[in-house]
Design a protein around this motif. Structure first.
Motif, PDB file in Angstrom:
ATOM      1  N   VAL A   1     -48.712  82.556  18.994  1.00 17.77           N
ATOM      2  CA  VAL A   1     -48.190  81.612  17.997  1.00 17.77           C
ATOM      3  C   VAL A   1     -49.219  80.496  17.815  1.00 17.77           C
ATOM      4  CG1 VAL A   1     -46.338  79.978  17.503  1.00 17.77           C
ATOM      5  CG2 VAL A   1     -45.821  82.158  18.593  1.00 17.77           C
ATOM      6  N   PRO A   2     -49.464  80.049  16.586  1.00 21.70           N
ATOM      7  CA  PRO A   2     -50.496  79.026  16.361  1.00 21.70           C
ATOM      8  C   PRO A   2     -50.226  77.733  17.115  1.00 21.70           C
ATOM      9  CG  PRO A   2     -49.804  80.018  14.287  1.00 21.70           C
ATOM     10  CD  PRO A   2     -48.841  80.481  15.323  1.00 21.70           C
ATOM     11  N   GLY A   3     -51.335  77.027  17.418  1.00 21.42           N
ATOM     12  CA  GLY A   3     -51.204  75.700  17.985  1.00 21.42           C
ATOM     13  C   GLY A   3     -50.938  74.658  16.907  1.00 21.42           C
ATOM     14  N   VAL A   4     -50.683  73.422  17.343  1.00 18.01           N
ATOM     15  CA  VAL A   4     -50.361  72.340  16.400  1.00 18.01           C
ATOM     16  C   VAL A   4     -51.660  71.796  15.802  1.00 18.01           C
ATOM     17  CG1 VAL A   4     -49.295  70.065  16.140  1.00 18.01           C
ATOM     18  CG2 VAL A   4     -48.318  71.741  17.724  1.00 18.01           C
ATOM     19  N   PRO A   5     -51.751  71.698  14.472  1.00 18.14           N
ATOM     20  CA  PRO A   5     -52.948  71.105  13.867  1.00 18.14           C
ATOM     21  C   PRO A   5     -53.131  69.661  14.331  1.00 18.14           C
ATOM     22  CG  PRO A   5     -51.610  72.238  12.211  1.00 18.14           C
ATOM     23  CD  PRO A   5     -50.773  72.150  13.445  1.00 18.14           C
ATOM     24  N   GLY A   6     -54.376  69.229  14.470  1.00 23.38           N
ATOM     25  CA  GLY A   6     -54.647  67.855  14.914  1.00 23.38           C
ATOM     26  C   GLY A   6     -55.670  67.167  14.032  1.00 23.38           C
ATOM     27  N   ASN A   7     -55.963  65.897  14.406  1.00 20.98           N
ATOM     28  CA  ASN A   7     -56.983  65.090  13.729  1.00 20.98           C
ATOM     29  C   ASN A   7     -56.711  64.932  12.239  1.00 20.98           C
ATOM     30  OD1 ASN A   7     -58.458  64.881  16.184  1.00 20.98           O
ATOM     31  ND2 ASN A   7     -59.373  66.895  15.775  1.00 20.98           N
ATOM     32  N   LEU A   8     -55.458  64.619  11.893  1.00 21.33           N
ATOM     33  CA  LEU A   8     -55.149  64.397  10.480  1.00 21.33           C
ATOM     34  C   LEU A   8     -55.808  63.108  10.012  1.00 21.33           C
ATOM     35  CD1 LEU A   8     -52.911  66.554  11.094  1.00 21.33           C
ATOM     36  CD2 LEU A   8     -51.492  65.331   9.421  1.00 21.33           C
ATOM     37  N   VAL A   9     -56.499  63.173   8.880  1.00 19.45           N
ATOM     38  CA  VAL A   9     -57.087  61.995   8.234  1.00 19.45           C
ATOM     39  C   VAL A   9     -56.774  62.057   6.748  1.00 19.45           C
ATOM     40  CG1 VAL A   9     -58.943  61.736   9.911  1.00 19.45           C
ATOM     41  CG2 VAL A   9     -59.292  63.169   7.906  1.00 19.45           C
ATOM     42  N   SER A  10     -56.816  60.871   6.089  1.00 16.24           N
ATOM     43  CA  SER A  10     -56.558  60.831   4.645  1.00 16.24           C
ATOM     44  C   SER A  10     -57.652  60.022   3.970  1.00 16.24           C
ATOM     45  CB  SER A  10     -55.195  60.211   4.355  1.00 16.24           C
ATOM     46  OG  SER A  10     -55.143  58.865   4.803  1.00 16.24           O
TER      47      SER A  10
ATOM     48  N   ILE B   1     -55.408  61.740  -3.613  1.00 20.29           N
ATOM     49  CA  ILE B   1     -55.376  61.519  -2.166  1.00 20.29           C
ATOM     50  C   ILE B   1     -55.655  62.862  -1.514  1.00 20.29           C
ATOM     51  CG2 ILE B   1     -53.880  61.080  -0.173  1.00 20.29           C
ATOM     52  CD1 ILE B   1     -52.452  58.976  -1.775  1.00 20.29           C
ATOM     53  N   THR B   2     -56.522  62.905  -0.517  1.00 23.26           N
ATOM     54  CA  THR B   2     -56.817  64.133   0.214  1.00 23.26           C
ATOM     55  C   THR B   2     -56.454  63.934   1.670  1.00 23.26           C
ATOM     56  OG1 THR B   2     -58.609  64.766  -1.288  1.00 23.26           O
ATOM     57  CG2 THR B   2     -58.606  65.750   0.916  1.00 23.26           C
TER      58      THR B   2
ATOM     59  N   ILE C   1     -47.829  61.922  -6.850  1.00 24.31           N
ATOM     60  CA  ILE C   1     -47.908  60.683  -6.086  1.00 24.31           C
ATOM     61  C   ILE C   1     -48.026  59.507  -7.044  1.00 24.31           C
ATOM     62  CG2 ILE C   1     -48.913  61.775  -4.067  1.00 24.31           C
ATOM     63  CD1 ILE C   1     -51.648  60.716  -4.944  1.00 24.31           C
ATOM     64  N   GLU C   2     -47.574  58.356  -6.551  1.00 28.13           N
ATOM     65  CA  GLU C   2     -47.620  57.122  -7.312  1.00 28.13           C
ATOM     66  C   GLU C   2     -48.569  56.143  -6.632  1.00 28.13           C
ATOM     67  OE1 GLU C   2     -46.268  56.533 -10.134  1.00 28.13           O
ATOM     68  OE2 GLU C   2     -44.918  58.271 -10.327  1.00 28.13           O
ATOM     69  N   ALA C   3     -49.293  55.415  -7.449  1.00 32.24           N
ATOM     70  CA  ALA C   3     -50.210  54.426  -6.915  1.00 32.24           C
ATOM     71  C   ALA C   3     -49.426  53.319  -6.239  1.00 32.24           C
ATOM     72  CB  ALA C   3     -51.076  53.863  -8.032  1.00 32.24           C
ATOM     73  N   GLY C   4     -49.951  52.866  -5.108  1.00 34.41           N
ATOM     74  CA  GLY C   4     -49.347  51.758  -4.406  1.00 34.41           C
ATOM     75  C   GLY C   4     -48.263  52.150  -3.433  1.00 34.41           C
ATOM     76  N   VAL C   5     -47.871  53.422  -3.379  1.00 31.02           N
ATOM     77  CA  VAL C   5     -46.809  53.879  -2.468  1.00 31.02           C
ATOM     78  C   VAL C   5     -47.457  54.458  -1.216  1.00 31.02           C
ATOM     79  CG1 VAL C   5     -44.875  55.454  -2.145  1.00 31.02           C
ATOM     80  CG2 VAL C   5     -45.247  54.345  -4.379  1.00 31.02           C
TER      81      VAL C   5
ATOM     82  N   ASP D   1     -48.394  65.265  14.198  1.00 31.57           N
ATOM     83  CA  ASP D   1     -48.009  63.864  14.043  1.00 31.57           C
ATOM     84  C   ASP D   1     -48.160  63.454  12.580  1.00 31.57           C
ATOM     85  OD1 ASP D   1     -47.531  63.682  16.748  1.00 31.57           O
ATOM     86  OD2 ASP D   1     -49.574  62.964  17.192  1.00 31.57           O
ATOM     87  N   GLY D   2     -47.402  62.412  12.164  1.00 31.03           N
ATOM     88  CA  GLY D   2     -47.492  61.940  10.795  1.00 31.03           C
ATOM     89  C   GLY D   2     -48.762  61.141  10.540  1.00 31.03           C
ATOM     90  N   ARG D   3     -49.268  61.247   9.312  1.00 28.73           N
ATOM     91  CA  ARG D   3     -50.467  60.498   8.909  1.00 28.73           C
ATOM     92  C   ARG D   3     -50.184  59.838   7.572  1.00 28.73           C
ATOM     93  NH1 ARG D   3     -54.958  57.904  10.718  1.00 28.73           N
ATOM     94  NH2 ARG D   3     -56.340  57.535   8.941  1.00 28.73           N
ATOM     95  N   SER D   4     -50.456  58.508   7.485  1.00 27.33           N
ATOM     96  CA  SER D   4     -50.167  57.784   6.248  1.00 27.33           C
ATOM     97  C   SER D   4     -51.346  57.886   5.281  1.00 27.33           C
ATOM     98  CB  SER D   4     -49.883  56.300   6.540  1.00 27.33           C
ATOM     99  OG  SER D   4     -51.069  55.660   6.999  1.00 27.33           O
ATOM    100  N   ALA D   5     -51.006  57.804   3.995  1.00 23.64           N
ATOM    101  CA  ALA D   5     -52.020  57.813   2.941  1.00 23.64           C
ATOM    102  C   ALA D   5     -51.450  57.085   1.744  1.00 23.64           C
ATOM    103  CB  ALA D   5     -52.410  59.231   2.569  1.00 23.64           C
ATOM    104  N   THR D   6     -52.302  56.214   1.123  1.00 30.55           N
ATOM    105  CA  THR D   6     -51.850  55.442  -0.037  1.00 30.55           C
ATOM    106  C   THR D   6     -52.960  55.429  -1.079  1.00 30.55           C
ATOM    107  OG1 THR D   6     -50.528  53.989   1.381  1.00 30.55           O
ATOM    108  CG2 THR D   6     -50.999  53.205  -0.859  1.00 30.55           C
TER     109      THR D   6
END
Length: 631
Positions: A437-446, A455-456, A505-509, A528-533
């Motif tokens: 079974v796959p492992g958990v993806p890591g190193n999320l960046v935005s 947004i990428t 997506i909306e700007a500023g959110v 884990d969660g990763r924020s992006a605006t």
């Protein structure tokens, strides 16, 4: 004397005279007053009654009885219990009971009589008439131990003119007539049969009315011919060729179903007493692997051919021996199996090969035709559990896909420094291993690309066996509600566009992203969660110009320009007058100019500033203010 009286006396005289004459001649008369001559009347013998030979009558016959002048016929219906005289004064030795009902059973007795005396009746006989198709044959039988044919015998049916025989390969199947011509005897020989095959038969009588009732079903089979050796039989036995066996081969005997192998010890250059070492051998090869065979010692062999019909003579004899210094020629491993669906391992199992003291070699190929095999384990000796051997192949791990492999195995025997490898099992065992079974993806960046309006989000690959990714997004905080926004992503990044560019997506959110790795076996936990605006930027290139209007109210016209901000749906332009920033709302995200008049008697150099607004989200998002600019 009147005429009537004269006539009476005349007849009386004539009668008396005739009686005198007959008495003088020694002849009895049939009168009720005749007491006979005293000779006892015995019962008639050889009484017979026809049984079905006549359609509407029964014909009785009997032998004459000494002293009898006539005969009396008695008859009973259905059972021989209640007889009744049906005819008397029968002067012949036969009687026809006509008419009678067809198919009904009658019983008859015959008594001899003389004068007024009736003798004792005979024993009863049964008779009947038959009209129509004949009854079924009785006592159908098939003799056993006939070679190459099946013979049927049955009791004749009285009113049958001929018979038909029907045959089938199953008892309750469809029967077919097998006689080409009418059968007029009460037997039939079927020569169109295969030996040792069971057949089922029915016999059917025939007359002018057609086929009658069928007999009961009877079965039988023909024996095979006694085996014979065609021409000159050939028998051979290996001499010091193998270390553990003598291989005996022979030519095929005609009609043989199996063979029996006989062996005798050598006694001074001659065969001793033969004993059976194998029976029911169906091939033309037998290997004598008796461990009591002495090394380099000749033994005599004979082969007897057998069939269900008997056995042949013993044919030729031949000598053979073993050389214990030669490693045993082993049979290939059997019941080879390979597991399917285990993670990063394939377990191969097979039945233990007796004498495999040198271990086993396991070969593997990626092709079902077993091309280019490789050795994954050589001359190994795994533990034997209840006659079975097992080996775990992990040499392919870790696998990135469900991978199928094919396996064959050989067994090794040794004797001193000599060794011999058996042939491989004929059919390759197919198995496959699954990836983990796959492992958990890591190193999320935005990252944000302002010019592209995107947004990428990117991450590190979980492992080599991950095939795709599923991405989720929350619009209400890191612990908010995550919704599926993309699945079956094969890369390690995902780009989202602004809603004004037909994105979501909306700007500023502020958004939060989580990623799950997936393959054919299952899926990982969420990352884990990763924020992006996508930031709502400050408008740039703000320019303000004012001009005096020369009107009664001494007003100025202000002209404001700026560069539109991506993601903005409106702007707020403010000018500073009397210690208050006065707001002018400008609709449209692509708007980049505004013209307005100052209040009456206003000045022409009010400071101006601007900020971008996104009115789509709730609450509304405001960007930062630009620097103040004066005309």
């Amino acid at each position: 004397m009147n005429m009537k009286l004269k006539s009476f006396f005349k007849s009386l005289l004539i009668t008396g005279f005739l009686a005198f004459v007959l008495s003088a001649c020694g002849t009895d008369t049939v009168t009720s007053s005749d007491a006979g001559d005293g000779t006892p009347l015995v019962a008639p013998s050889s009484v017979s009654a026809t049984q079905g030979t006549l359609e509407d009558s029964v014909l009785l016959n009997w032998d004459a009885v000494e002293g009898a002048r006539y005969y009396v016929i008695y008859k009973a219906i259905e059972t021989p219990e209640s007889f009744k005289a049906i005819a008397s004064a029968v002067t012949g030795l036969s009687y026809s009971d006509t008419p009678v009902s067809s198919g009904r059973t009658f019983y008859y007795r015959v008594a001899a009589a003389r004068g007024s005396i009736w003798g004792a009746p005979s024993a009863e006989v049964m008779g009947f008439a038959l009209k129509g198709a004949p009854m079924s044959p009785e006592s159908v039988s098939i003799p056993v131990n006939e070679i190459g044919q099946i013979t049927l015998n049955w009791d004749g049916v009285i009113n049958a003119d001929s018979y038909n025989v029907y045959r089938c390969n199953v008892k309750y199947g469809t029967y077919a007539k097998i006689n080409a011509a009418d059968i007029t005897e009460t037997s039939f020989t079927d020569t169109t049969v295969d030996p040792d095959v069971k057949y089922y038969y029915k016999v059917v009588p025939v007359n002018e009315y057609g086929e009658g009732a069928q007999s009961e079903i009877i079965s039988g089979s023909a024996l095979q011919q006694v085996p014979v050796w065609p021409g000159t039989p050939v028998l051979s036995a290996t001499d010091a060729t193998f270390g553990e066996k003598v291989r005996i081969t022979w030519t095929e005997a005609d009609y043989a179903a199996s063979y029996t192998i006989m062996r005798a010890p050598d006694e001074g250059g001659f065969a001793g007493e033969y004993s059976m070492i194998a029976e029911n051998v169906t091939g033309l090869v037998y290997e004598d692997k008796d461990t009591t065979i002495e090394d380099m010692t000749p033994y005599y062999y004979r082969v007897i051919a057998l069939s269900s019909g008997g056995q042949s003579d013993s044919g030729l004899s031949e000598t053979g021996s073993v050389d214990r210094s030669i490693p045993a020629e082993l049979n290939p491993p059997t019941t080879v199996r390979a597991s399917r669906g285990m993670t990063n391992v394939i377990t191969i199992t097979w039945s233990e090969v007796g004498g495999a003291n040198g271990g086993y070699t396991i070969y593997r190929s990626t092709s079902s035709t077993f091309t280019s095999p490789v050795i994954v384990a050589d001359k190994i000796s795994p533990a034997v559990v209840e006659g079975n051997v097992a080996y775990d192949d992990t040499s392919m791990a870790p696998v990135s896909d469900r991978t199928t492999f094919f396996y064959k195995i050989t067994a090794w025997s040794t004797s001193g420094v000599n060794e011999m490898e058996s042939a491989m099992n004929a059919t390759a065992a197919e198995g496959y291993a699954n990836p983990d079974v796959p492992g958990v993806p890591g190193n999320l960046v935005s990252s944000m690309d302002y010019n592209a309006g995107t947004i990428t989000v990117s991450w590190s690959a979980a492992d080599s066996w991950t095939k795709r990714y599923t991405i989720y997004r929350s619009d209400n905080g890191i612990d908010g509600d995550y919704n599926l926004i993309s699945e079956n992503q094969t890369g390690t990044s995902m780009t989202e566009e602004l809603a004004v560019n037909e994105g979501t997506i909306e700007a500023g959110v502020e958004y939060f992203y989580q990623v799950r790795a997936v393959n054919d076996i299952g899926s990982s936990a969420l990352s884990d969660g990763r924020s992006a605006t996508f930031t709502l930027r400050v408008p740039t290139n703000l320019a303000v110009d004012s001009s005096y209007n020369w009107d009664w109210y001494a007003t100025y016209t202000y002209t404001v320009t700026w560069t539109a901000v991506k993601g903005a749906t409106a702007y707020q332009v403010e000018y500073y007058r009397q210690d208050v920033w006065n707001v002018i709302d400008v609709a449209g995200g692509n708007t980049a100019t505004l013209t307005f008049n100052s209040p009456n008697y206003g000045g022409g150099s009010y400071p101006v500033r601007i900020r971008a607004v996104n009115t789509t989200p709730d609450p509304v998002v405001y960007g930062g203010y630009s620097a103040q600019v004066q005309p």
